[in-house]
Write an enzyme that holds these catalytic residues in place. Structure first.
Site, PDB file in Angstrom:
ATOM      1  N   LYS A  87      -7.873  -1.849  -5.262  1.00  0.00           N
ATOM      2  CA  LYS A  87      -7.504  -3.000  -4.428  1.00  0.00           C
ATOM      3  C   LYS A  87      -8.784  -3.814  -4.335  1.00  0.00           C
ATOM      4  CE  LYS A  87      -5.717  -4.284   0.143  1.00  0.00           C
ATOM      5  NZ  LYS A  87      -4.386  -4.843  -0.176  1.00  0.00           N
ATOM      6  N   GLU A  90      -3.494  -3.059  -6.482  1.00  0.00           N
ATOM      7  CA  GLU A  90      -2.783  -3.623  -5.335  1.00  0.00           C
ATOM      8  C   GLU A  90      -3.395  -4.966  -4.971  1.00  0.00           C
ATOM      9  OE1 GLU A  90      -2.103  -3.046  -0.572  1.00  0.00           O
ATOM     10  OE2 GLU A  90      -2.610  -1.260  -1.756  1.00  0.00           O
ATOM     11  N   THR A 133       0.838  -1.208   0.000  1.00  0.00           N
ATOM     12  CA  THR A 133       0.000   0.000   0.000  1.00  0.00           C
ATOM     13  C   THR A 133       0.867   1.250   0.000  1.00  0.00           C
ATOM     14  OG1 THR A 133      -1.731  -1.178   1.206  1.00  0.00           O
ATOM     15  CG2 THR A 133      -1.846   1.229   1.195  1.00  0.00           C
TER      16      THR A 133
END
Length: 223
Positions: free
Chosen positions: A37, A110, A16
Protein backbone atom coordinates in the site's frame (compact mmCIF):
# COMPACT_ATOMS: atom_id res chain seq x y z
CA UNK A 1 5.09 -7.60 -13.18
CA UNK A 2 2.27 -9.84 -11.96
CA UNK A 3 -0.33 -9.11 -9.33
CA UNK A 4 -3.63 -7.41 -8.57
CA UNK A 5 -4.50 -3.78 -7.88
CA UNK A 6 -7.34 -3.36 -5.39
CA UNK A 7 -9.24 -0.08 -5.52
CA UNK A 8 -12.72 0.89 -4.36
CA UNK A 9 -15.80 3.00 -4.90
CA UNK A 10 -14.86 5.19 -1.92
CA UNK A 11 -13.11 5.29 1.44
CA UNK A 12 -14.16 2.60 3.90
CA UNK A 13 -15.54 0.23 1.28
CA UNK A 14 -13.33 -2.64 2.46
CA UNK A 15 -10.15 -2.51 0.33
CA UNK A 16 -7.89 -3.55 3.17
CA UNK A 17 -10.29 -6.28 4.26
CA UNK A 18 -10.29 -7.76 0.74
CA UNK A 19 -6.54 -7.34 0.19
CA UNK A 20 -5.74 -8.92 3.54
CA UNK A 21 -8.17 -11.75 2.79
CA UNK A 22 -6.40 -12.44 -0.50
CA UNK A 23 -3.04 -12.39 1.28
CA UNK A 24 -4.22 -14.92 3.86
CA UNK A 25 -5.63 -17.11 1.10
CA UNK A 26 -2.38 -17.03 -0.87
CA UNK A 27 -0.39 -17.84 2.27
CA UNK A 28 -2.57 -20.92 2.79
CA UNK A 29 -1.86 -21.91 -0.80
CA UNK A 30 1.90 -21.44 -0.36
CA UNK A 31 2.20 -18.66 -2.95
CA UNK A 32 5.22 -16.37 -3.28
CA UNK A 33 3.90 -12.81 -3.09
CA UNK A 34 4.23 -9.40 -1.44
CA UNK A 35 1.70 -6.79 -0.34
CA UNK A 36 2.04 -3.05 -0.93
CA UNK A 37 0.00 0.00 0.00
CA UNK A 38 2.43 2.65 -1.26
CA UNK A 39 0.83 5.57 0.57
CA UNK A 40 -1.39 5.81 3.65
CA UNK A 41 -2.79 8.76 5.58
CA UNK A 42 -4.21 8.97 9.08
CA UNK A 43 -1.25 6.94 10.32
CA UNK A 44 -1.06 7.01 14.12
CA UNK A 45 2.21 5.99 15.76
CA UNK A 46 3.97 6.11 12.36
CA UNK A 47 2.05 3.27 10.68
CA UNK A 48 -1.56 3.12 9.58
CA UNK A 49 -3.88 0.39 10.75
CA UNK A 50 -4.26 -0.68 7.12
CA UNK A 51 -0.52 -1.26 6.80
CA UNK A 52 -0.43 -3.29 10.00
CA UNK A 53 -3.33 -5.46 8.86
CA UNK A 54 -1.71 -6.14 5.51
CA UNK A 55 1.59 -7.00 7.19
CA UNK A 56 -0.10 -9.43 9.57
CA UNK A 57 -2.09 -11.08 6.78
CA UNK A 58 0.98 -11.50 4.56
CA UNK A 59 3.30 -12.56 7.37
CA UNK A 60 5.65 -9.69 6.49
CA UNK A 61 7.12 -7.49 9.20
CA UNK A 62 8.71 -4.91 6.86
CA UNK A 63 6.14 -2.15 7.33
CA UNK A 64 8.27 0.47 5.59
CA UNK A 65 8.51 -1.63 2.45
CA UNK A 66 4.76 -2.24 2.49
CA UNK A 67 3.94 1.47 2.92
CA UNK A 68 6.96 3.72 2.29
CA UNK A 69 4.92 6.95 2.36
CA UNK A 70 2.84 7.55 5.49
CA UNK A 71 1.23 10.71 6.85
CA UNK A 72 -0.44 11.34 10.18
CA UNK A 73 -3.12 13.70 8.88
CA UNK A 74 -6.31 11.88 7.78
CA UNK A 75 -6.74 13.62 4.43
CA UNK A 76 -6.22 12.94 0.74
CA UNK A 77 -2.54 12.08 0.12
CA UNK A 78 -1.52 15.34 -1.63
CA UNK A 79 -3.13 17.38 1.15
CA UNK A 80 -1.52 15.31 3.92
CA UNK A 81 1.85 15.49 2.15
CA UNK A 82 1.60 19.23 1.63
CA UNK A 83 0.79 19.82 5.29
CA UNK A 84 3.79 17.65 6.19
CA UNK A 85 6.02 19.87 4.06
CA UNK A 86 6.59 17.48 1.17
CA UNK A 87 5.01 16.28 -2.07
CA UNK A 88 4.30 12.90 -3.53
CA UNK A 89 5.56 11.92 -6.99
CA UNK A 90 3.86 9.27 -9.08
CA UNK A 91 7.20 7.86 -10.23
CA UNK A 92 8.23 7.23 -6.61
CA UNK A 93 5.00 5.37 -5.85
CA UNK A 94 5.38 3.24 -8.97
CA UNK A 95 8.98 2.45 -7.99
CA UNK A 96 7.86 1.42 -4.49
CA UNK A 97 5.49 -1.16 -5.96
CA UNK A 98 8.08 -2.43 -8.43
CA UNK A 99 10.56 -2.99 -5.59
CA UNK A 100 7.97 -5.22 -3.93
CA UNK A 101 7.57 -7.15 -7.18
CA UNK A 102 11.32 -7.77 -7.52
CA UNK A 103 12.63 -11.34 -7.74
CA UNK A 104 9.46 -12.47 -9.52
CA UNK A 105 7.18 -11.82 -6.57
CA UNK A 106 3.52 -11.39 -7.38
CA UNK A 107 2.25 -8.25 -5.67
CA UNK A 108 -1.08 -7.31 -4.10
CA UNK A 109 -1.39 -3.53 -4.34
CA UNK A 110 -3.95 -1.61 -2.31
CA UNK A 111 -4.85 1.91 -3.35
CA UNK A 112 -6.03 4.73 -1.12
CA UNK A 113 -9.62 6.02 -1.07
CA UNK A 114 -11.58 5.51 -4.27
CA UNK A 115 -10.35 5.15 -7.84
CA UNK A 116 -10.29 8.89 -8.51
CA UNK A 117 -8.94 9.87 -5.10
CA UNK A 118 -6.17 12.47 -5.56
CA UNK A 119 -2.79 10.82 -5.12
CA UNK A 120 -0.28 13.54 -6.03
CA UNK A 121 -0.75 17.21 -6.85
CA UNK A 122 -1.88 16.24 -10.35
CA UNK A 123 -2.56 12.51 -10.47
CA UNK A 124 -5.13 10.14 -9.00
CA UNK A 125 -5.16 6.51 -7.90
CA UNK A 126 -6.34 5.68 -11.43
CA UNK A 127 -3.07 7.07 -12.81
CA UNK A 128 -1.08 4.78 -10.52
CA UNK A 129 -3.19 1.82 -11.63
CA UNK A 130 -2.57 2.79 -15.25
CA UNK A 131 1.20 3.01 -14.76
CA UNK A 132 1.35 -0.38 -13.04
CA UNK A 133 -0.97 -2.01 -15.61
CA UNK A 134 -2.04 -4.70 -13.14
CA UNK A 135 -5.46 -6.35 -13.30
CA UNK A 136 -7.85 -4.08 -11.38
CA UNK A 137 -10.45 -5.09 -8.80
CA UNK A 138 -13.08 -2.64 -7.55
CA UNK A 139 -14.34 -3.12 -3.99
CA UNK A 140 -17.88 -1.84 -3.44
CA UNK A 141 -19.58 -1.37 -0.09
CA UNK A 142 -23.04 -2.98 0.11
CA UNK A 143 -25.24 -0.06 1.14
CA UNK A 144 -27.69 2.50 -0.13
CA UNK A 145 -25.95 4.20 -3.06
CA UNK A 146 -23.91 1.17 -4.07
CA UNK A 147 -25.40 1.02 -7.54
CA UNK A 148 -24.46 4.58 -8.43
CA UNK A 149 -21.01 4.48 -6.85
CA UNK A 150 -20.10 1.15 -8.43
CA UNK A 151 -21.37 1.94 -11.91
CA UNK A 152 -19.58 5.31 -11.90
CA UNK A 153 -16.31 3.72 -10.77
CA UNK A 154 -16.51 0.94 -13.34
CA UNK A 155 -17.29 3.43 -16.10
CA UNK A 156 -14.34 5.62 -15.06
CA UNK A 157 -11.99 2.62 -15.06
CA UNK A 158 -13.14 1.46 -18.47
CA UNK A 159 -12.93 4.94 -20.00
CA UNK A 160 -9.30 5.11 -18.87
CA UNK A 161 -8.53 1.72 -20.40
CA UNK A 162 -7.67 0.07 -17.08
CA UNK A 163 -7.55 -3.74 -16.91
CA UNK A 164 -10.73 -4.06 -14.84
CA UNK A 165 -11.47 -7.73 -14.16
CA UNK A 166 -14.37 -7.49 -11.74
CA UNK A 167 -16.03 -6.24 -8.58
CA UNK A 168 -15.98 -7.52 -5.00
CA UNK A 169 -18.91 -6.48 -2.81
CA UNK A 170 -18.44 -6.21 0.95
CA UNK A 171 -21.09 -5.86 3.66
CA UNK A 172 -19.46 -3.44 6.06
CA UNK A 173 -22.76 -3.26 7.99
CA UNK A 174 -25.55 -5.81 8.46
CA UNK A 175 -27.66 -6.11 5.32
CA UNK A 176 -31.07 -4.51 5.86
CA UNK A 177 -33.69 -2.98 3.64
CA UNK A 178 -34.77 -3.69 0.07
CA UNK A 179 -31.97 -1.66 -1.52
CA UNK A 180 -29.20 -3.66 0.15
CA UNK A 181 -30.99 -6.98 -0.32
CA UNK A 182 -31.42 -6.48 -4.07
CA UNK A 183 -28.21 -4.64 -4.94
CA UNK A 184 -26.25 -7.74 -5.99
CA UNK A 185 -28.90 -8.79 -8.49
CA UNK A 186 -29.16 -5.24 -9.82
CA UNK A 187 -25.41 -4.94 -10.22
CA UNK A 188 -25.22 -8.21 -12.12
CA UNK A 189 -27.86 -6.91 -14.53
CA UNK A 190 -26.06 -3.63 -15.16
CA UNK A 191 -22.34 -4.36 -14.93
CA UNK A 192 -20.24 -5.35 -17.93
CA UNK A 193 -17.72 -7.09 -15.65
CA UNK A 194 -18.40 -9.95 -13.21
CA UNK A 195 -19.03 -9.75 -9.49
CA UNK A 196 -16.14 -11.93 -8.35
CA UNK A 197 -17.15 -12.34 -4.72
CA UNK A 198 -19.64 -11.14 -2.13
CA UNK A 199 -18.19 -10.94 1.39
CA UNK A 200 -20.60 -11.23 4.34
CA UNK A 201 -20.78 -8.82 7.26
CA UNK A 202 -18.27 -9.45 10.09
CA UNK A 203 -16.63 -12.21 8.12
CA UNK A 204 -13.30 -11.10 9.60
CA UNK A 205 -14.50 -12.55 12.89
CA UNK A 206 -15.24 -16.03 11.61
CA UNK A 207 -13.06 -16.55 8.54
CA UNK A 208 -15.98 -16.03 6.20
CA UNK A 209 -13.93 -13.86 3.88
CA UNK A 210 -11.70 -16.83 3.02
CA UNK A 211 -14.71 -18.98 2.22
CA UNK A 212 -16.15 -16.23 0.01
CA UNK A 213 -12.85 -15.54 -1.74
CA UNK A 214 -11.63 -19.08 -2.35
CA UNK A 215 -14.27 -19.75 -5.00
CA UNK A 216 -12.16 -17.64 -7.40
CA UNK A 217 -8.72 -18.51 -8.78
CA UNK A 218 -7.14 -15.18 -7.89
CA UNK A 219 -3.64 -16.45 -8.65
CA UNK A 220 -4.63 -17.13 -12.24
CA UNK A 221 -6.23 -13.68 -12.50
CA UNK A 222 -3.00 -12.13 -11.25
CA UNK A 223 -1.02 -13.81 -14.01
Amino acid sequence: MHGLFITATDTGAGKTFVTAGLARLWRREGRSFRVCKPVATGAENEWSEDTRRLAEAAGDSDLHAITPYTFAIPAAPPVAARLAGTALQLADLVAAVRRRAAQDNTVLVEGVGGLLCPLTERETVADLASELALPLIVVARRSLGTLNHTLLTVEAAQRRGLRLIGVVVTATMPVQGVAEETVIEELRCRLTVPILAVLPHQSNANGGEIAALQTVDWWRLAH
